[in-house]
Scaffold this motif. Structure first.
Motif, PDB file in Angstrom:
ATOM      1  N   THR A  53     107.389  92.702  -0.687  1.00 19.96           N
ATOM      2  CA  THR A  53     107.756  91.293  -0.842  1.00 19.96           C
ATOM      3  C   THR A  53     106.546  90.425  -1.189  1.00 19.96           C
ATOM      4  OG1 THR A  53     107.464  91.003   1.530  1.00 19.96           O
ATOM      5  CG2 THR A  53     109.706  91.392   0.756  1.00 19.96           C
ATOM      6  N   TYR A  82     111.386  84.824  -5.383  1.00 19.81           N
ATOM      7  CA  TYR A  82     112.069  84.786  -4.097  1.00 19.81           C
ATOM      8  C   TYR A  82     113.500  84.246  -4.197  1.00 19.81           C
ATOM      9  CZ  TYR A  82     107.678  85.933  -1.725  1.00 19.81           C
ATOM     10  OH  TYR A  82     106.534  86.561  -1.296  1.00 19.81           O
ATOM     11  N   GLN A  86     115.512  88.183  -0.939  1.00 19.28           N
ATOM     12  CA  GLN A  86     115.510  87.529   0.363  1.00 19.28           C
ATOM     13  C   GLN A  86     115.276  88.558   1.448  1.00 19.28           C
ATOM     14  OE1 GLN A  86     115.940  84.139   1.401  1.00 19.28           O
ATOM     15  NE2 GLN A  86     115.370  83.823  -0.730  1.00 19.28           N
ATOM     16  N   MET A  87     114.985  88.063   2.629  1.00 18.36           N
ATOM     17  CA  MET A  87     114.644  88.979   3.717  1.00 18.36           C
ATOM     18  C   MET A  87     115.340  88.572   5.008  1.00 18.36           C
ATOM     19  SD  MET A  87     110.905  90.325   4.621  1.00 18.36           S
ATOM     20  CE  MET A  87     110.554  91.382   5.997  1.00 18.36           C
ATOM     21  N   PHE A  89     114.941  89.266   9.112  1.00 19.87           N
ATOM     22  CA  PHE A  89     113.829  89.713   9.953  1.00 19.87           C
ATOM     23  C   PHE A  89     114.312  90.410  11.232  1.00 19.87           C
ATOM     24  CE2 PHE A  89     112.507  86.260   7.293  1.00 19.87           C
ATOM     25  CZ  PHE A  89     111.247  86.622   6.869  1.00 19.87           C
ATOM     26  N   SER A  95     112.911  83.881  13.509  1.00 22.31           N
ATOM     27  CA  SER A  95     112.963  83.679  12.059  1.00 22.31           C
ATOM     28  C   SER A  95     113.521  82.298  11.712  1.00 22.31           C
ATOM     29  CB  SER A  95     113.779  84.778  11.380  1.00 22.31           C
ATOM     30  OG  SER A  95     115.153  84.602  11.594  1.00 22.31           O
ATOM     31  N   ARG A 157     121.732  82.705   5.806  1.00 18.63           N
ATOM     32  CA  ARG A 157     120.624  82.096   5.059  1.00 18.63           C
ATOM     33  C   ARG A 157     120.160  83.015   3.929  1.00 18.63           C
ATOM     34  NH1 ARG A 157     115.361  80.974   8.494  1.00 18.63           N
ATOM     35  NH2 ARG A 157     115.569  83.219   8.792  1.00 18.63           N
TER      36      ARG A 157
ATOM     37  N   MET B 159     104.507  83.854  12.624  1.00 15.76           N
ATOM     38  CA  MET B 159     105.915  83.708  13.007  1.00 15.76           C
ATOM     39  C   MET B 159     106.814  83.938  11.790  1.00 15.76           C
ATOM     40  SD  MET B 159     106.101  83.197  16.193  1.00 15.76           S
ATOM     41  CE  MET B 159     107.645  82.456  16.630  1.00 15.76           C
ATOM     42  N   PRO B 160     107.899  84.706  11.976  1.00 17.91           N
ATOM     43  CA  PRO B 160     108.770  85.011  10.835  1.00 17.91           C
ATOM     44  C   PRO B 160     109.351  83.760  10.160  1.00 17.91           C
ATOM     45  CG  PRO B 160     109.302  86.424  12.683  1.00 17.91           C
ATOM     46  CD  PRO B 160     108.318  85.421  13.194  1.00 17.91           C
ATOM     47  N   TYR B 161     109.489  82.651  10.900  1.00 14.32           N
ATOM     48  CA  TYR B 161     110.127  81.499  10.241  1.00 14.32           C
ATOM     49  C   TYR B 161     109.252  80.896   9.149  1.00 14.32           C
ATOM     50  CZ  TYR B 161     107.795  78.262  13.579  1.00 14.32           C
ATOM     51  OH  TYR B 161     106.909  77.555  14.340  1.00 14.32           O
ATOM     52  N   LEU B 162     107.949  81.166   9.214  1.00  9.74           N
ATOM     53  CA  LEU B 162     107.097  80.706   8.113  1.00  9.74           C
ATOM     54  C   LEU B 162     107.300  81.597   6.880  1.00  9.74           C
ATOM     55  CD1 LEU B 162     103.769  79.730   9.912  1.00  9.74           C
ATOM     56  CD2 LEU B 162     105.745  78.323   9.386  1.00  9.74           C
ATOM     57  N   ALA B 164     110.095  83.106   6.338  1.00  9.04           N
ATOM     58  CA  ALA B 164     111.439  82.718   5.876  1.00  9.04           C
ATOM     59  C   ALA B 164     111.368  81.469   4.995  1.00  9.04           C
ATOM     60  CB  ALA B 164     112.354  82.477   7.080  1.00  9.04           C
ATOM     61  N   ARG B 166     108.908  80.675   3.090  1.00 12.10           N
ATOM     62  CA  ARG B 166     108.389  81.119   1.785  1.00 12.10           C
ATOM     63  C   ARG B 166     109.529  81.683   0.945  1.00 12.10           C
ATOM     64  NH1 ARG B 166     103.835  83.896   4.350  1.00 12.10           N
ATOM     65  NH2 ARG B 166     102.697  81.995   4.767  1.00 12.10           N
ATOM     66  N   PHE B 167     110.378  82.500   1.560  1.00 10.89           N
ATOM     67  CA  PHE B 167     111.522  83.057   0.828  1.00 10.89           C
ATOM     68  C   PHE B 167     112.476  81.954   0.402  1.00 10.89           C
ATOM     69  CE2 PHE B 167     110.261  87.110   2.766  1.00 10.89           C
ATOM     70  CZ  PHE B 167     110.404  87.953   1.682  1.00 10.89           C
ATOM     71  N   GLY B 169     111.652  79.198  -0.687  1.00 14.67           N
ATOM     72  CA  GLY B 169     111.119  78.527  -1.879  1.00 14.67           C
ATOM     73  C   GLY B 169     110.136  77.415  -1.568  1.00 14.67           C
TER      74      GLY B 169
END
Lengths: 251, 269
Positions: A53, A82, A86-87, A89, A95, A157, B159-162, B164, B166-167, B169
């Motif tokens: 990714t 992107y 998508q990912m 987690f 997330s 999401r 943290m994964p939300y950062l 997320a 990025r994904f 946009g």
């Protein structure tokens, strides 16, 4: 049979200090294909996903997405890609931004890509209902829902922009057994419904039948076995695959 | 809930102080700058509730109007330092690498100087005045926020939300603005509230030393300086602004403590 790859990882190498975490790893994912990537903890699965990714750079090899080389794409250049990858987690609650309502987080990819706010809001409700959550969950905060519900919201999401490729990083490992099954069934439906390709990373090979078309088994930073899911589970050749199947049986 | 209740009196007291500072000219009973040597150094009475200074100026009016100078300057300085320092620390922590190293070494240099001595030196070089005093204090105070913000950002960087975001946009700058800054705001606000008391003392301290507000500006530190030779004979001249500083600093320190209790989830009730 392998169709045209949407993502191609070729001879990937990754080192942390002097420790080689990924050693000459190659994987192709075809359009609409679900590839399961299994291996014990610490074998390099999550690192491979981070490299794929472009969250972290690789130290060798190449990555191409829809035929375009993205190995050295900058972060700003990756923003365009992107939209189509998508990912989901491992830790669903982490997330989501703890200060934002879940609906706002689901809406974020749409807002960032210019979808009008009213249309995005309507789509959030539609997505929540599709993943089996009531529409009032849009107003809730991540700490106000269970792990399973939060993972459903994370799935909503991830599919909001109808991506062509979905990365799933141990998405059921933080959930209890019943919820794991529900999430796998949901993912299977959504992947087929949206014709998405996916890389499904897990340490539990028992989760893969019915969702992954083929499986790659990783051990010590290398792919040690690959084949269709049914073949690998029925006739494992590598020690790593045998160990994973034994562990799955025990569990 | 009990934590919130404990916070209320201090919020009210701090708000009262700020209201007094904001509407000081309207609240002051007499002209704080009007001199009348015939009433110089009068002790507190019905007309002059806190007495008069050596020029016959009403001390109460000067304390009230001085709150605007002292609190206003300290608050403005606090906003500049906390926002600037937080931005520097957040960028350093989030970007890492050479930017982080450069900014943190710069903060090490600023931290290496004894705070008040450095402030006196800078104010001395720049000359007197509130702006010089503010610049001097700002130069030594921003690392406090930069280091705090950097530490908080380093904790949340993985943290994964950062990822997320990025994904979703978001650009790196947008992630910093929309996701990182709001999530580090609470501890920064708590620190800033408690720091306001320190800044009030530092600003007043520089003015007391003649390096801050210049006469005839009504400012608590400068007022204490004017009254220091009168401590034995007319103590109200120095004690009134001194007590005002004590009250203001105490209120903001306690407000900071209570805010920390509310925001810090690790503390038991």
């Amino acid at each position: 049979m392998m169709n045209e790859p949407i993502l191609s990882l070729s001879h990937i190498k990754k080192k942390y200090s002097s420790h080689l975490v990924l050693d000459d790893v190659s994987i192709d994912i075809g359009i609409g294909e679900c590839v399961g990537l299994v291996g014990k903890s610490g074998c390099g699965k999550s690192t491979l996903m981070s490299v794929a990714t472009r969250m972290i750079p690789c130290d060798g090899g190449s990555i191409s997405f829809r035929g375009e080389d993205i190995t050295h794409a900058s972060r700003s250049a990756m923003m365009a890609y992107y939209a189509n990858m998508q990912m989901i987690f491992q830790q669903p609650i982490d997330s989501f931004d703890p200060r934002r309502a879940i609906g706002d987080s689901i809406m974020e990819p749409m807002i960032c890509r210019g979808v009008p706010r009213a249309e995005s809001k309507a789509r959030v409700i539609e997505l929540l209902m599709r993943v089996g959550l009531p529409e009032d969950y849009a107003e809730r905060y991540p700490h106000e829902v269970s792990g399973g519900e939060c993972q459903r919201a994370a799935i909503a999401r991830a599919i909001a922009m109808k991506p062509m490729l979905l990365f799933c990083d141990e998405i059921t490992s933080a959930l209890d057994a019943t919820v794991q099954k529900e999430i796998i069934i949901l993912m299977r439906e959504l992947i087929h419904e949206n014709h998405m390709a996916s890389l499904f990373v897990t340490h539990d090979i028992a989760l893969l039948p019915g969702i992954a078309d083929c499986v790659a088994v990783m051990a010590k930073g290398r792919i040690v076995e690959r084949g269709t899911t049914s073949d690998v589970i029925a006739h494992p050749k590598s020690d790593a695959a045998k160990e994973l199947i034994d562990a799955a049986d025990l569990w | 809930m009990r934590k919130y209740h404990a916070l209320i009196p201090f919020v009210i007291l701090a708000s009262l102080l700020l209201v007094v500072a904001l509407f000081a000219p309207a609240i002051a009973p007499l002209d704080p700058y009007a001199q009348d040597l015939s009433v110089a150094l009068l002790p507190p009475d019905d007309t002059y509730l806190l007495g008069t200074d050596r020029y016959g100026r009403d001390v109460l009016s000067r304390v009230i109007v001085g709150s605007r100078t002292t609190l206003g300057a300290s608050l403005a300085l606090l906003i500049v330092i906390s926002v600037g320092g937080t931005l520097i620390g957040a960028v350093a922590g989030y970007r890492g690498g050479k930017i982080d190293t450069a900014l943190m070494r710069l903060s090490d240099v600023a931290l290496a100087f004894p705070a008040m001595v450095f402030a006196i030196a800078v104010a001395g070089v720049l000359g007197g005045g509130l702006v010089s005093a503010a610049v001097a204090i700002a130069l030594i105070s921003w690392p406090k926020y930069a280091r705090l913000a950097r530490g908080l950002v380093l904790q949340m960087r993985s943290m994964p939300y950062l990822a997320a975001a990025r994904f979703a946009g978001r650009s790196e700058t947008e992630i910093l603005i929309y996701h990182v800054m709001p999530n580090i705001a609470a501890p920064i606000i708590v620190t800033a509230t408690a720091h306001l008391g320190t800044l009030i003392m530092e600003m007043a301290g520089l003015s007391f030393l003649g390096l801050g507000a210049m006469p005839p500006t009504a400012e608590w530190g400068a007022m204490m300086n004017n009254g220091r030779s009168l401590l034995q004979t007319s103590p109200w001249v120095i004690l009134s602004p001194g007590i005002a500083i004590f009250i203001a600093v105490s209120i903001f320190n306690m407000l900071g403590d209570k805010l920390r209790d509310v925001f810090d989830t690790h503390l038991n009730e």
